[in-house]
Design a protein around this motif. Sequence first.
Motif, mmCIF file in Angstrom:
data_model
loop_
_atom_site.group_PDB
_atom_site.id
_atom_site.type_symbol
_atom_site.label_atom_id
_atom_site.label_comp_id
_atom_site.label_asym_id
_atom_site.label_seq_id
_atom_site.Cartn_x
_atom_site.Cartn_y
_atom_site.Cartn_z
ATOM 1 N N GLY A 1 6.267 7.998 6.137
ATOM 2 C CA GLY A 1 5.603 7.637 7.382
ATOM 3 C C GLY A 1 5.834 8.621 8.503
ATOM 4 O O GLY A 1 5.835 9.842 8.302
ATOM 5 N N ALA A 2 6.081 8.069 9.660
ATOM 6 C CA ALA A 2 6.194 8.887 10.855
ATOM 7 C C ALA A 2 7.213 8.265 11.786
ATOM 8 O O ALA A 2 7.620 7.121 11.605
ATOM 9 C CB ALA A 2 4.842 8.968 11.542
ATOM 10 N N SER B 1 7.923 0.659 3.577
ATOM 11 C CA SER B 1 7.151 0.006 4.624
ATOM 12 C C SER B 1 5.763 -0.287 4.040
ATOM 13 O O SER B 1 5.654 -0.506 2.828
ATOM 14 C CB SER B 1 7.112 0.907 5.858
ATOM 15 O OG SER B 1 6.362 0.324 6.897
ATOM 16 N N ASN C 1 6.968 12.421 9.163
ATOM 17 C CA ASN C 1 8.237 12.692 8.469
ATOM 18 C C ASN C 1 8.002 13.546 7.227
ATOM 19 O O ASN C 1 7.935 13.038 6.107
ATOM 20 C CB ASN C 1 8.926 11.384 8.085
ATOM 21 C CG ASN C 1 9.444 10.635 9.294
ATOM 22 O OD1 ASN C 1 9.872 11.255 10.275
ATOM 23 N ND2 ASN C 1 9.395 9.318 9.245
ATOM 24 N N ALA D 1 3.232 1.397 3.094
ATOM 25 C CA ALA D 1 2.808 2.189 1.941
ATOM 26 C C ALA D 1 3.748 1.977 0.747
ATOM 27 O O ALA D 1 3.319 1.582 -0.340
ATOM 28 C CB ALA D 1 2.732 3.675 2.312
ATOM 29 N N GLY D 2 5.035 2.210 0.943
ATOM 30 C CA GLY D 2 5.992 2.167 -0.167
ATOM 31 C C GLY D 2 6.059 0.802 -0.834
ATOM 32 O O GLY D 2 6.086 0.702 -2.071
ATOM 33 N N VAL E 1 -2.636 0.865 8.637
ATOM 34 C CA VAL E 1 -2.261 0.012 7.516
ATOM 35 C C VAL E 1 -3.252 0.189 6.368
ATOM 36 O O VAL E 1 -2.864 0.277 5.199
ATOM 37 C CB VAL E 1 -2.215 -1.458 7.983
ATOM 38 C CG1 VAL E 1 -2.129 -2.400 6.802
ATOM 39 C CG2 VAL E 1 -1.049 -1.664 8.929
ATOM 40 N N GLN E 2 -4.530 0.254 6.710
ATOM 41 C CA GLN E 2 -5.558 0.433 5.679
ATOM 42 C C GLN E 2 -5.227 1.626 4.799
ATOM 43 O O GLN E 2 -5.243 1.540 3.570
ATOM 44 C CB GLN E 2 -6.934 0.627 6.345
ATOM 45 C CG GLN E 2 -8.051 1.109 5.424
ATOM 46 C CD GLN E 2 -8.061 2.633 5.275
ATOM 47 O OE1 GLN E 2 -7.834 3.354 6.243
ATOM 48 N NE2 GLN E 2 -8.305 3.114 4.069
ATOM 49 N N SER F 1 19.499 6.339 3.650
ATOM 50 C CA SER F 1 18.629 7.478 3.957
ATOM 51 C C SER F 1 18.664 8.513 2.857
ATOM 52 O O SER F 1 19.733 8.852 2.347
ATOM 53 C CB SER F 1 19.073 8.151 5.252
ATOM 54 O OG SER F 1 18.986 7.223 6.296
ATOM 55 N N PRO G 1 2.329 -3.745 12.743
ATOM 56 C CA PRO G 1 1.403 -3.999 13.860
ATOM 57 C C PRO G 1 1.813 -5.121 14.812
ATOM 58 O O PRO G 1 1.651 -4.974 16.029
ATOM 59 C CB PRO G 1 0.069 -4.294 13.152
ATOM 60 C CG PRO G 1 0.153 -3.453 11.914
ATOM 61 C CD PRO G 1 1.597 -3.564 11.482
ATOM 62 N N GLU H 1 -3.100 7.132 10.764
ATOM 63 C CA GLU H 1 -1.969 6.249 11.041
ATOM 64 C C GLU H 1 -2.519 4.843 11.010
ATOM 65 O O GLU H 1 -2.960 4.311 12.017
ATOM 66 C CB GLU H 1 -1.390 6.568 12.424
ATOM 67 C CG GLU H 1 -0.786 7.960 12.503
ATOM 68 C CD GLU H 1 -0.818 8.528 13.917
ATOM 69 O OE1 GLU H 1 -0.683 7.763 14.879
ATOM 70 O OE2 GLU H 1 -1.002 9.748 14.040
ATOM 71 N N ASP I 1 15.101 2.811 1.924
ATOM 72 C CA ASP I 1 14.661 2.938 3.312
ATOM 73 C C ASP I 1 15.866 2.949 4.240
ATOM 74 O O ASP I 1 16.814 2.191 4.029
ATOM 75 C CB ASP I 1 13.706 1.810 3.721
ATOM 76 C CG ASP I 1 12.871 2.197 4.927
ATOM 77 O OD1 ASP I 1 13.467 2.458 6.001
ATOM 78 O OD2 ASP I 1 11.637 2.271 4.806
ATOM 79 N N SER I 2 15.828 3.773 5.258
ATOM 80 C CA SER I 2 16.946 3.812 6.201
ATOM 81 C C SER I 2 16.958 2.592 7.121
ATOM 82 O O SER I 2 17.993 2.245 7.676
ATOM 83 C CB SER I 2 16.933 5.114 7.013
ATOM 84 O OG SER I 2 15.628 5.533 7.246
ATOM 85 N N ILE J 1 2.121 8.984 0.045
ATOM 86 C CA ILE J 1 1.163 7.962 0.502
ATOM 87 C C ILE J 1 1.453 7.555 1.943
ATOM 88 O O ILE J 1 2.578 7.656 2.414
ATOM 89 C CB ILE J 1 1.215 6.706 -0.411
ATOM 90 C CG1 ILE J 1 2.638 6.141 -0.503
ATOM 91 C CG2 ILE J 1 0.688 7.014 -1.798
ATOM 92 C CD1 ILE J 1 2.773 4.885 -1.363
#
Lengths: 418, 102
Positions: free
Chosen positions: A115-116, A17, A252, A19-20, A303-304, A86, A50, A301, A40-41, A283
């Motif tokens: 992420g989360a 996403s 996560n 970060a990755g 994007v920056q 996954s 966003p 949480e 990525d799942s 990250i």
Amino acid sequence: MSDSSSLNKTCVVIGASHAGVNFAFTLRREGWEGAIILFDSDPEIPYHRPPLSKAYLSAEDNTQLDLLFPEQNYASENIILNLGKSVVSIDKESKYIVLSDKSKQSYDKLVIATGARPFIPPINGIKTANNLFPMRTFADTVNIQNAMKNSEKKRVVIIGGGYIGLETAASLKKTGANVVVLEREERVLERVTAPEMSFFFNKLHKENNVDLLTNKNVIEIKTVKGINEVFCDDNTSYFADLIVVGVGIKVNTELATKAGLEIENGIKVDETAKTSDVDIYAIGDCTYHFNPHYNRFIRLESVQNAVDQAKVAASAICGNEVVYNAIPWFWSDQYDVKLQMVGLSQGYNEVIQRVEEENEKCQSVWYFKDDELLAVDAVNNGKAYVLGTRFIKGKQQLDKGKLKDTKIPFKPTSFLKD
Amino acid sequence: MAKITFVTQSNETITVEGNSGNVMELAVQNKIKGIDGNCGGVCSCATCHVHVEPSDWDKVGAPNSMESDMLEFDEKVSDYSRLSCQMKISEDLDGIVLKVAN
Ligand SMILES: Cc1cc2nc3c(=O)[nH]c(=O)nc-3n(C[C@H](O)[C@H](O)[C@H](O)COP(=O)(O)OP(=O)(O)OC[C@H]3O[C@@H](n4cnc5c(N)ncnc54)[C@H](O)[C@@H]3O)c2cc1C
Ligand code: FES
């Protein structure tokens, strides 16, 4: 990085996403010549999150996702994108990861960008409610839109008055929903802004005929013939054809925890995004990291943070050490209002609010701890946002009297202490 | 269709063709260093800042008000600054040169 050092090496990234994906492209640009493999799942080509609760949710034609990079860029940069896969565990001693189909992938460097996920609170009946969705993925927005289409009355209850809840409320209102937002605290955005901002957004939503209700602790959802009734602990209840849950996230960290990495409110990393294992970096939303400007560990949480940490980790892995030293920033779009925030307001003891004379929808809130400017929230006010960023970065001393005086226009020098 | 030339901070010159969307998206697709487009093109981040070649300024036109608020106090602003996410690709932009600000 020297030519031979990465050629036969493999960098594996868990999570594709913000970060990755930014990490993968930056790593290539920084000179990594070996394999880069993303897992990525989520089955979709990685996309911007966003807009999911903003423009995307209220758009009429939703066939086009906002991709982070076009699909062909992965191939042209020789980045292998494994979607719908996954990762279930990490073996850091033998340096491989295991996928849900039990296949293994070895790595030389591993990056965790997991992420989360939405936190689903333990409310009675939440599991059996009809058309109840969180708001985190493309699939969530599709589910929400389908439920909207199939509903005649379009009664929406949003549980949680944070950014995601409020953005979702604004977007669904635009598409003709009747929206009620139930917030447990006494004001919306309580966790992230000063009362002045909560008041502003409260008014904005009321003007747009969204019912923003506070002190509403949801305790039960009863569903009869597909219609939900949402009960609060003050004996009120609300009917809902669709329920959106936006009460925060869970990080996560499970993979990292099982692998024995250091965890503290997220995966703990140093200023180069390295975890407690020398070959594993983390990250984005999943990290607990040090912010030098504010001199403390934080979890963000945004994007920056995802993009900036991605760059730091990519540089570090290629041997070009840069340390993470960014001032956090964030934005939110609701109706015709753009909110931009910079800095971290936590710990403030004074707030200065400026409402520009020509337009009350052009505002800014300045958070101070004594004389130090910590953060700025700017509403329809790019100038306040950009100047605030400069003042925070430069640790400038401001004259609060001048800042309060809306007769004094925004200028780089107009609020500085003499 | 428009041919657009980007000049990066390290003086790399890259000319690419675009048909639709905005100039930030075109730059991201073509991996132009210094144009990140982190906010996805909603005028919130200024990671898509460019300096238009002065002789092309009339083709491009002035920034909108939200954009000029973001640019006015940017440390890298020039008289020819634009946020490339706010520049829609059209034939009018054919041949322009943009210097990447970051
Ligand atoms: C609706 C919405 C609106 C937002 N609006 C804004 C905004 O306006 N401005 C802003 O700055 N931020 C905003 N955010 C926050 C921003 O999107 C996040 O901060 C950002 O996505 C974090 O990126 P990330 O890559 O760290 O994590 P994520 O985006 O959470 O990505 C993590 C990825 O890892 C994958 N994954 C996790 N575990 C595994 C596993 N075991 N195996 C394989 N894959 C796995 C997940 O599927 C996911 O794709 C918004 C978020 C949402 C949901
Ligand atoms: S992409 Fe964010 S301002 Fe242009």
